[in-house]
Design an enzyme around this catalytic site. Structure first.
Site, PDB file in Angstrom:
ATOM      1  CB  CYS A  94      -0.946  -0.008   1.198  1.00 42.97           C
ATOM      2  SG  CYS A  94      -0.104  -0.072   2.796  1.00 42.97           S
ATOM      3  CB  THR A  95       0.235   4.857   0.254  1.00 41.29           C
ATOM      4  OG1 THR A  95      -0.872   4.778  -0.646  1.00 41.29           O
ATOM      5  CG2 THR A  95       1.011   6.138  -0.032  1.00 41.29           C
TER       6      THR A  95
END
Length: 235
Positions: A94-95
């Protein structure tokens, strides 16, 4: 679905430098646990996109895609469509790594044995891995004024639609559905005429006063000046 408990169990952390080797293994299923508006502008090569609009949809996607009941095993069709395997090795990202804490905990609780997550997320990978060695494709959406970043965390090319908070490209802004502060190709059809007019009114307020709501919006009540008693006593 099992309870998500990152305190009790999370996936194994993989450093950005070791990430390429893991996701290049044909027996590894790579999952992007971000939302569709983020994956739309960039993701790792070959990654599975759940196409969720919010993270709360991810557990249902896992249940549907992998057909796993609690504490059971299931099969997942490999990306090449030729073979099937039980509880595959999963690499997720994810980020910044936060959402993977919950997502990996979910998969481990569901019955997966090998769950890995990118340490530091995409941002750490883009910071440490040279573009010439990278398996990242596109740009990474970020939740600040930059909107998106590229390798080396350089400023990206995307802007933000203030009507729906979706990232928009230069090509998107050439669309007849693009109106600054009002709509873009991703939200034009879902917004009513009334909603667009309200957005135009907000934009006019911002352009006129520099703040939405008028010249006094956001200002706290004026307080009377107070006497510094300590200073007065010293004098």
């Amino acid at each position: 679905m099992p309870a998500v408990s990152p305190i009790e169990r999370v996936g194994k952390y993989v450093s950005p430098r070791d990430w390429n080797e893991l996701i290049s293994d044909p027996h590894t299923v790579v999952i992007d646990v971000r939302n569709q508006y983020e994956t739309r502008i960039g993701k790792f090569k070959g990654a599975v996109d759940p196409s969720t609009t919010a993270f709360r949809e991810f557990p249902a996607w896992v249940g549907y895609q992998f057909q796993l009941a609690e504490q059971s095993k299931a099969e997942l069709e490999c990306p090449n469509g030729n073979t099937r395997m039980e509880t595959p090795r999963v690499a997720m990202y994810c980020t910044g790594g936060i959402r993977c804490e919950k997502a990996s905990s979910l998969l481990l609780g569901t019955g997966f044995r090998e769950v890995y997550q990118l340490e530091g997320g995409i941002l750490k990978y883009l910071e440490e891995v040279p573009k010439s060695e990278s398996l990242w494709e596109g740009e990474c959406f970020v939740f600040d004024k930059r909107v998106s970043v590229e390798h080396g965390l350089a400023q990206g090319t995307f802007k933000l639609c203030y009507g729906c908070k979706e990232p928009v490209s230069n090509a998107d802004m050439q669309s007849p559905y693009w109106e600054y502060g009002v709509s873009c190709p991703y939200c034009f059809s879902s917004k009513s005429g009334e909603e667009k007019e309200r957005a135009r009114a907000r934009q006019r307020q911002f352009e006129t006063w520099g703040v939405i709501g008028g010249p006094v919006k956001g200002r706290g009540p004026t307080r009377p000046s107070t006497i510094d008693c300590t200073t007065e006593m010293k004098n």
